[in-house]
Design a protein around this motif. Structure first.
Motif, PDB file in Angstrom:
ATOM      1  N   UNK A  56      11.392   9.989  -2.557  1.00 45.19           N
ATOM      2  CA  UNK A  56      11.999  11.256  -2.127  1.00 45.19           C
ATOM      3  C   UNK A  56      12.441  12.075  -3.338  1.00 45.19           C
ATOM      4  N   UNK A  57      13.079  11.408  -4.319  1.00 40.55           N
ATOM      5  CA  UNK A  57      13.577  12.120  -5.497  1.00 40.55           C
ATOM      6  C   UNK A  57      12.430  12.738  -6.299  1.00 40.55           C
ATOM      7  N   UNK A  58      11.362  11.960  -6.544  1.00 44.76           N
ATOM      8  CA  UNK A  58      10.252  12.519  -7.331  1.00 44.76           C
ATOM      9  C   UNK A  58       9.574  13.665  -6.585  1.00 44.76           C
ATOM     10  N   UNK A  59       9.545  13.587  -5.248  1.00 42.37           N
ATOM     11  CA  UNK A  59       8.942  14.663  -4.462  1.00 42.37           C
ATOM     12  C   UNK A  59       9.821  15.915  -4.463  1.00 42.37           C
ATOM     13  N   UNK A  60      11.142  15.727  -4.427  1.00 42.04           N
ATOM     14  CA  UNK A  60      12.048  16.869  -4.579  1.00 42.04           C
ATOM     15  C   UNK A  60      11.858  17.523  -5.947  1.00 42.04           C
ATOM     16  N   UNK A  61      11.660  16.682  -6.978  1.00 42.51           N
ATOM     17  CA  UNK A  61      11.384  17.221  -8.299  1.00 42.51           C
ATOM     18  C   UNK A  61      10.096  18.012  -8.333  1.00 42.51           C
ATOM     19  N   UNK A  62       9.066  17.534  -7.615  1.00 44.73           N
ATOM     20  CA  UNK A  62       7.791  18.252  -7.562  1.00 44.73           C
ATOM     21  C   UNK A  62       7.949  19.601  -6.878  1.00 44.73           C
ATOM     22  N   UNK A  63       8.773  19.652  -5.813  1.00 48.12           N
ATOM     23  CA  UNK A  63       9.049  20.931  -5.144  1.00 48.12           C
ATOM     24  C   UNK A  63       9.748  21.884  -6.109  1.00 48.12           C
ATOM     25  N   UNK A  99      13.319  20.055 -13.392  1.00 47.39           N
ATOM     26  CA  UNK A  99      12.522  19.511 -12.288  1.00 47.39           C
ATOM     27  C   UNK A  99      11.615  18.392 -12.765  1.00 47.39           C
ATOM     28  N   UNK A 100      11.035  18.566 -13.937  1.00 46.27           N
ATOM     29  CA  UNK A 100      10.171  17.528 -14.515  1.00 46.27           C
ATOM     30  C   UNK A 100      10.994  16.261 -14.795  1.00 46.27           C
ATOM     31  N   UNK A 101      12.208  16.437 -15.286  1.00 41.38           N
ATOM     32  CA  UNK A 101      13.087  15.286 -15.515  1.00 41.38           C
ATOM     33  C   UNK A 101      13.422  14.594 -14.195  1.00 41.38           C
ATOM     34  N   UNK A 102      13.608  15.379 -13.121  1.00 40.46           N
ATOM     35  CA  UNK A 102      13.886  14.806 -11.798  1.00 40.46           C
ATOM     36  C   UNK A 102      12.688  14.007 -11.288  1.00 40.46           C
ATOM     37  N   UNK A 103      11.479  14.501 -11.561  1.00 41.00           N
ATOM     38  CA  UNK A 103      10.274  13.731 -11.224  1.00 41.00           C
ATOM     39  C   UNK A 103      10.291  12.404 -11.969  1.00 41.00           C
ATOM     40  N   UNK A 104      10.650  12.437 -13.258  1.00 43.45           N
ATOM     41  CA  UNK A 104      10.735  11.202 -14.040  1.00 43.45           C
ATOM     42  C   UNK A 104      11.791  10.255 -13.506  1.00 43.45           C
ATOM     43  N   UNK A 136       0.819  -1.217   0.000  1.00 50.23           N
ATOM     44  CA  UNK A 136       0.000   0.000   0.000  1.00 50.23           C
ATOM     45  C   UNK A 136       0.849   1.261   0.000  1.00 50.23           C
ATOM     46  N   UNK A 137       1.928   1.250   0.795  1.00 55.56           N
ATOM     47  CA  UNK A 137       2.824   2.416   0.823  1.00 55.56           C
ATOM     48  C   UNK A 137       3.488   2.610  -0.533  1.00 55.56           C
ATOM     49  N   UNK A 138       3.930   1.522  -1.141  1.00 50.41           N
ATOM     50  CA  UNK A 138       4.572   1.602  -2.450  1.00 50.41           C
ATOM     51  C   UNK A 138       3.610   2.111  -3.522  1.00 50.41           C
ATOM     52  N   UNK A 139       2.358   1.627  -3.494  1.00 52.93           N
ATOM     53  CA  UNK A 139       1.441   2.041  -4.565  1.00 52.93           C
ATOM     54  C   UNK A 139       0.921   3.462  -4.362  1.00 52.93           C
ATOM     55  N   UNK A 140       0.995   3.998  -3.148  1.00 53.45           N
ATOM     56  CA  UNK A 140       0.668   5.421  -2.976  1.00 53.45           C
ATOM     57  C   UNK A 140       1.697   6.257  -3.736  1.00 53.45           C
ATOM     58  N   UNK A 141       2.960   5.863  -3.630  1.00 57.85           N
ATOM     59  CA  UNK A 141       3.992   6.551  -4.418  1.00 57.85           C
ATOM     60  C   UNK A 141       3.726   6.365  -5.907  1.00 57.85           C
ATOM     61  N   UNK A 142       3.318   5.148  -6.307  1.00 62.65           N
ATOM     62  CA  UNK A 142       3.040   4.887  -7.722  1.00 62.65           C
ATOM     63  C   UNK A 142       1.825   5.687  -8.209  1.00 62.65           C
ATOM     64  N   UNK A 143       0.864   5.897  -7.334  1.00 58.59           N
ATOM     65  CA  UNK A 143      -0.280   6.746  -7.676  1.00 58.59           C
ATOM     66  C   UNK A 143       0.200   8.155  -8.020  1.00 58.59           C
ATOM     67  N   UNK A 144       1.139   8.662  -7.224  1.00 58.56           N
ATOM     68  CA  UNK A 144       1.702   9.993  -7.492  1.00 58.56           C
ATOM     69  C   UNK A 144       2.467  10.000  -8.817  1.00 58.56           C
ATOM     70  N   UNK A 145       3.152   8.893  -9.118  1.00 61.09           N
ATOM     71  CA  UNK A 145       3.862   8.788 -10.398  1.00 61.09           C
ATOM     72  C   UNK A 145       2.902   9.030 -11.556  1.00 61.09           C
ATOM     73  N   UNK A 146       1.743   8.372 -11.506  1.00 61.12           N
ATOM     74  CA  UNK A 146       0.777   8.485 -12.594  1.00 61.12           C
ATOM     75  C   UNK A 146       0.089   9.839 -12.620  1.00 61.12           C
ATOM     76  N   UNK A 147      -0.077  10.460 -11.475  1.00 58.77           N
ATOM     77  CA  UNK A 147      -0.596  11.821 -11.436  1.00 58.77           C
ATOM     78  C   UNK A 147       0.371  12.782 -12.117  1.00 58.77           C
ATOM     79  N   UNK A 148       1.642  12.659 -11.766  1.00 51.92           N
ATOM     80  CA  UNK A 148       2.647  13.571 -12.319  1.00 51.92           C
ATOM     81  C   UNK A 148       2.816  13.386 -13.828  1.00 51.92           C
TER      82      UNK A 148
END
Length: 437
Positions: free
Chosen positions: A86-93, A107-112, A16-28
């Protein structure tokens, strides 16, 4: 505390913790459609620059899949998944605070970069914590999260951006990402034994993998005909889905039927709803029947038929378009079985790099197919705009969607080839991994 000491419950919390991060991946990765006007205004971008900004995510994502597989096999999902979050969230910031196009691009590349390690980490986790006859179901459930993320990246994201602003929304997503990454670090482990828990019945303990072992697996993968066939299947399925939902599905409805963008987006929403349910259902059926190749082949064949509605009819009745989009999303789950197939054909210690290899092809498809369709459409550009969307001729869309349907049809032929090879190989007592499934 009892929940954490029970491996059957602990695995669901960690997943569940992993897929919450994956949910954010698909949002971004799908957020630029909603943010396009604001990004164009804030950074004074051209359409080409905006497209490049969008593509930067996918280019990085595809490039790091195999290195991610190596890391997941060596370090495990706890470290790779939490660091990715952490890296994708730093990219979002960084994206939220960007004052220039160049900063936004970086920043978008860092999210990727951070996003690119999550899906393979989840597959590696599932290989270590779930039985082989549960793996396709878990892969499908994880794929369904992509459908939920695609839904959230449409109207819910647009409403949130209208209420709070796009920069504030990106910062909010970053906060969620940091929290989820922390949860992954706390909950996820390489295996039940690594968490100090009793083994789960039917789930063998995973061996320690050396870099020499991984190098050997990579060399085998390069020579493996089946791997290339499975990669083509996922190239077609994932590439077609990302192209339909993320790029050309809406403009086709706007131009050919004269709808506004919001109304047209309801059709891609249907495709996202299909993704929400299709991978889980098809994965569960595959596990239940103990079959992989047959449901994959049938599903990919029907996927090609669903896409063929546009090139065959040009302007089919809207109910047919709606059913076609919904069916494409649902049948996308068949292409995800390619990940289960390749995982099962390699040793347990190679599951990360094996699935990452096929997953790479899927996102290469997501990068190439939108561009190829665009090139076909440019040949039939009218020079007009409809609802703010560049207008192409109906015939142009028939050609472009014909390319998409043809690509999935090639994936179908590859899956048929896999079926033939598999049946031929089952009659041979000794099978060479590099030449037969």
């Amino acid at each position: 505390m009892n929940v954490l000491s029970d491996p059957m419950k602990r695995r669901w919390l960690a997943w569940g913790a992993l897929v919450i991060v994956f949910l954010l991946v698909n949002l971004h990765r799908l957020s630029t459609a909603v943010l396009s006007e604001r990004l164009t205004s804030d950074f004074e971008t051209t359409a080409a620059q905006l497209g490049t900004l969008h593509a930067s995510f996918f280019l990085i994502y595809a490039a790091i899949q195999i290195p991610t597989g190596v890391l997941a096999d060596r370090l495990g999902p706890r470290y790779v998944g939490s660091i990715g979050g952490v890296v994708l969230s730093l990219g979002a910031v960084g994206f939220a605070l960007s004052g220039s196009y160049l900063a936004a691009f970086g920043s978008r590349a860092l999210i990727g970069l951070g996003s690119g390690v999550i899906f393979v980490s989840i597959l590696r986790f599932c290989a270590n914590w779930y039985r082989a006859d549960e793996f396709a179901t878990m892969t499908g459930l994880t794929g369904s999260v992509a459908g939920l993320g695609a839904i959230l990246a449409t109207t819910p994201l647009a409403v949130t951006v209208d209420l709070f602003g796009w920069r504030e929304t990106m910062l909010g997503l970053a906060v969620v990402g940091f929290v989820a990454a922390g949860a992954v670090y706390v909950l996820a482990r390489q295996s039940p034994a690594d968490a100090g828990l009793e083994p789960i019945e039917g789930v063998p303990e995973q061996p320690t993998v050396s870099l020499e072992d991984i190098g050997g697996h990579l060399r085998t993968l390069v020579r493996d005909v089946d791997q290339w066939l499975l990669s083509i299947v996922f190239f077609a399925g994932n590439g077609a889905m990302l192209t339909l939902v993320g790029m050309w599905g809406v403009p086709y409805i706007v131009v050919v039927y004269g709808f506004d963008v919001t109304t047209a987006s309801y059709f891609t929403l249907l495709a996202s709803i299909g993704v929400l349910f299709g991978p889980t259902t098809i994965g569960w059926l595959s596990d239940r029947r103990g079959q992989r190749l047959l449901p994959m082949t049938v599903g990919i064949g029907l996927f090609a038929v669903a896409l063929a509605a546009v090139p065959v009819f040009g302007r089919p009745p809207l109910p047919i378009v709606a059913v076609s989009y919904l069916a494409c999303g649902f049948l996308f789950g068949a292409s995800m079985l390619s990940l289960s197939v390749v995982k099962e054909r390699y040793p347990a210690g190679a599951s990360g790099v094996a699935t990452a290899t096929v997953n790479t092809a899927g996102f290469v498809g997501g990068t190439i197919l939108p561009t190829v369709m665009g090139m076909a459409l440019d040949a039939y550009q009218t020079g007009e705009t409809v609802g703010g969307t560049v207008a192409y001729t109906e015939f142009g869309y028939r050609v472009a969607f014909g390319i998409l349907a043809g690509t999935v049809a090639v994936g179908f032929l590859c899956s048929c080839w896999l079926l033939v090879r598999d049946r031929a190989a089952t009659s041979t007592p000794e099978r060479d991994r590099s030449s037969a499934p």
